[in-house]
Motif scaffolding. Structure first.
Motif, short mmCIF file in Angstrom:
data_model
loop_
_atom_site.label_atom_id
_atom_site.label_comp_id
_atom_site.label_asym_id
_atom_site.label_seq_id
_atom_site.Cartn_x
_atom_site.Cartn_y
_atom_site.Cartn_z
N TRP A 1 0.80 -1.36 0.04
CA TRP A 1 -0.07 0.35 -0.05
C TRP A 1 0.55 1.25 0.05
CZ3 TRP A 1 0.63 -3.23 4.04
CH2 TRP A 1 0.75 -3.11 5.27
N LYS A 2 0.40 2.48 0.14
CA LYS A 2 1.33 3.71 0.04
C LYS A 2 0.70 4.37 1.40
CE LYS A 2 1.00 4.39 -5.05
NZ LYS A 2 0.11 5.18 -5.99
N ASP A 3 2.02 5.28 1.98
CA ASP A 3 1.62 5.80 3.55
C ASP A 3 2.16 7.40 2.40
OD1 ASP A 3 0.99 3.94 4.83
OD2 ASP A 3 2.67 3.69 5.92
N ALA A 4 1.18 8.43 2.89
CA ALA A 4 1.60 9.44 2.36
C ALA A 4 1.88 10.92 3.08
CB ALA A 4 1.42 10.27 1.02
N PHE A 5 2.50 11.91 3.71
CA PHE A 5 2.84 12.72 4.38
C PHE A 5 2.88 14.18 4.21
CE2 PHE A 5 3.74 8.40 6.81
CZ PHE A 5 3.28 8.72 7.81
N ARG A 6 1.62 14.89 3.83
CA ARG A 6 2.57 16.58 4.08
C ARG A 6 3.02 17.02 4.45
NH1 ARG A 6 1.13 18.89 -0.93
NH2 ARG A 6 -0.40 18.12 -2.01
N PHE A 7 3.89 18.32 4.72
CA PHE A 7 5.23 18.91 5.64
C PHE A 7 5.09 20.65 4.94
CE2 PHE A 7 8.20 16.43 3.02
CZ PHE A 7 9.01 17.40 3.11
N SER A 8 6.00 20.95 6.10
CA SER A 8 6.38 21.81 5.55
C SER A 8 7.90 21.92 6.21
CB SER A 8 5.80 23.25 7.10
OG SER A 8 5.96 22.95 8.35
N GLY A 9 8.72 23.02 5.51
CA GLY A 9 9.86 22.75 6.33
C GLY A 9 10.82 22.06 5.14
N ASP A 10 12.08 21.93 6.01
CA ASP A 10 12.57 20.85 4.83
C ASP A 10 12.63 19.69 5.47
OD1 ASP A 10 14.11 22.72 3.60
OD2 ASP A 10 15.13 23.54 5.08
N LEU A 11 13.15 18.58 4.21
CA LEU A 11 12.72 17.14 4.79
C LEU A 11 14.81 17.61 5.56
CD1 LEU A 11 11.93 14.07 4.80
CD2 LEU A 11 13.25 14.11 3.32
N GLU A 12 14.39 16.76 7.03
CA GLU A 12 15.95 16.91 7.46
C GLU A 12 16.76 15.19 7.71
OE1 GLU A 12 17.84 19.18 9.17
OE2 GLU A 12 16.10 20.77 8.55
N GLN A 13 15.97 14.41 7.67
CA GLN A 13 16.27 12.73 8.42
C GLN A 13 15.14 11.97 7.47
OE1 GLN A 13 19.02 11.73 9.63
NE2 GLN A 13 17.90 9.50 9.29
N LEU A 14 15.99 10.69 6.47
CA LEU A 14 14.94 9.82 6.54
C LEU A 14 15.84 8.24 6.49
CD1 LEU A 14 12.65 9.25 4.60
CD2 LEU A 14 14.00 9.64 2.49
#
Length: 560
Positions: free
Chosen positions: A351-364
């Motif tokens: 399946w798929k998981d999704a997230f909306r966010f503001s700012g920067d992606l710091e860690q993945l």
């Protein structure tokens, strides 16, 4: 259906009047079709149906909104009032009143007119919130076409005395949350003439995947069934209450009572004027930012984890702003995925998981075969932060100590040193180590699942905070075994099951340890050309398998 005119959501409509100082438009129904395109918002309208004419709100594009709309008077047309045909994106329909009902006069539909229809060509994700739908002969919410794509989610909605059904659902991502649906023992819809035999199912689940029903209240009234599960349809009901018979054996219950609260949920409009004015129920004003937007700006970025049936993927990430779950691109909303401030961790398989966010992606960090997209572009997780973001420190106390640590991601000793009088065994997810004095540091991804001090005494900290190793101990010996064997299957098989007691992975029957997700007795995983097994106690309350793997349950397997 004969419709006199067609307009768009942005057009100026006739018969607009002031409504006692409230900020909404009053519109006389004249058979018009109002088309709502991609990205459009249609709100604060009061439709007057008392002249016998109808109107249709046709949602043709995703990322659109219908908000604060009331329909006044008995409907005497022959079709649905809101129809959804958007092929993708999100649709929000909130604070809508369709509670004055309809007649049985129109016979172009088998059961007469209905309130809301999810078209078979649609494949969007719709959220209904604070909607009041009563007395419609042909379904309150006719949404069973999600079995072939898209999803519907009902939050704080109220349905009463609707024919055929109130909530008609089917898709694996469909959910009914904090809602009410029932039939009473008197009149089944204004203008019906009291046809009790036409009263419908409060909830009707069509074959598809398992539908969630959380904290909702359902009652049958004079209709024989409070809920109907058609064919092999299944539903999982958690919390709330149900009064009446359930037809079909696919309902799994958890903490469900038999005494439903059938009052209108707080925030649901109880009149068309209340809905149009937006005095109750709405969660956001069109021009006003959300709380997250107030603090950090709009949630303009999207991160999508596209799972792979070949295996389970664990992921975690951190952003510099705010983050929330999303159904963009057909993603599901999973309660098991955790948002803790700016930090998120979860799992994904087929399946798929999704997230909306503001700012920067710091860690993945990603462990597994899933593909990650940020704003529509495939990204390499190694480009964001470090591969193993968590730090575990072990300090010996009063002499040598031996210990073992297991995580559900990957772990490594931070130092390259390996003195001869100390032994280290690392097998991807497990470290066995002896230290004479001082401390050693490990970096890992995923979650810490087991800490055992074998000899001596040691102090252990996780990400700078002390922990008790007893909180991460071994599981008790469970009596029963479940084996899922994919060695002779043609391709991978996806499975999920739920037990009434504890469940852990096992090497029973020479099984390999599967990358499954285990949350509160619910297990999800994928098996390909190997055998995977679990120890459990209690009963298996539900089991679903997509593929050709074989399944074997051995009760009291330890005694055999």
């Amino acid at each position: 259906m004969t419709l006199a005119g067609v307009t768009t959501a942005a057009a100026t409509l006739s018969s607009v009047t002031s409504a006692g100082g409230d900020d909404y438009e009053e519109i006389t129904a004249r058979g018009q079709v109002i088309r709502i395109g991609r990205g459009e918002t249609y709100e604060n309208k009061l439709f007057d149906l008392t002249n016998g004419n109808s109107v249709l709100l046709l949602v043709e594009g995703g990322n659109s909104v219908i908000r604060n709309v009331g329909f006044r008077g008995l409907h005497r047309g022959d079709g649905f009032m809101i129809s959804i045909s958007a092929a993708s994106g999100d649709v929000l329909i909130e604070n809508v009143y369709l509670g004055d009902g309809s007649t049985k006069e129109g016979e172009s539909f088998v059961h007469g007119p209905g309130a809301v229809f999810y078209h078979r060509n649609a494949s969007c994700d719709v959220t209904f919130r604070y909607c009041n739908v009563q007395g419609w002969p042909n379904n309150g919410f006719y949404c069973s076409n999600t079995a072939s794509g898209g999803s519907v989610r009902f939050e704080h909605c109220y349905g009463k005395n609707n024919g055929v059904s109130t909530y008609r659902v089917a898709g694996g991502r469909d959910a009914i949350v904090d809602c009410v649906a029932y039939n009473d023992d008197t009149d089944y819809g204004p203008g019906w003439g009291g046809y009790v035999e036409d009263a419908g199912r409060p909830v009707w689940v069509w074959p598809g995947n398992t539908v969630r029903i959380d904290d909702s209240n359902v009652a049958s009234g004079s209709y024989p069934y409070a809920m109907v599960l058609r064919g092999n349809a299944t539903a999982r009901m958690t919390g709330g209450a149900i009064r009446g018979t359930v037809q079909g054996g696919g309902l799994n219950r958890s903490n469900v009572s038999s005494d439903p609260d059938l009052s209108v949920p707080e925030g649901v409009p109880t009149s068309p004027e209340e809905a149009a004015a937006g005095s109750k129920g709405t969660t956001a004003d069109t021009d006003a930012p959300t709380d997250a937007e107030d603090d950090d700006g709009p949630l303009e970025h999207l991160i999508l984890f596209d799972g792979d049936p070949a295996g389970v993927t664990r992921y975690e990430f951190e952003v510099s702003g705010s983050v929330e779950k999303s159904t963009d691109e057909g993603a599901s909303i999973d309660d098991e995925d955790v948002i803790d401030g700016e930090f998120v961790h979860g799992v994904v398989a087929d399946w798929k998981d999704a997230f909306r966010f503001s700012g920067d992606l710091e860690q993945l960090t990603v462990d597994g075969p899933a593909t990650v997209f940020v704003d529509g572009e495939v990204v390499d997780p190694t480009d964001y932060g470090v591969d193993r973001p968590h730090v575990l420190e072990v300090t010996s106390r009063d002499g040598p100590a031996s210990f073992e640590v297991t995580v559900d991601g990957e772990i490594e000793l931070e130092s390259d040193e390996n003195p001869a009088d100390e032994t280290t065994a690392v097998s991807g997810t497990t470290v066995q180590r002896s230290i004479t004095d001082g401390s050693e540091t490990f970096r890992f991804s995923g979650a810490l699942t087991d800490v055992t001090v074998i000899d001596g005494e040691a102090e252990i900290s996780l990400d700078g905070e002390p922990i008790d190793p007893d909180d991460y101990g071994d599981h008790e010996l469970l009596p029963h075994a479940l084996v899922i064997d994919g060695t002779d299957a043609d391709g991978p098989s996806t499975y999920s099951f739920e037990t009434s007691g504890a469940v852990v992975t096992s090497t029973y029957d020479d099984a390999s340890v599967d990358d499954a997700v285990i949350e509160d007795g619910v297990v999800r995983g994928v098996v390909d050309d190997e055998r995977t097994a679990y120890w459990f106690d209690g009963e298996i309350e539900s089991f679903r398998l997509f593929g050709r793997a074989s399944v074997d349950v051995q009760y009291n397997a330890r005694e055999q």
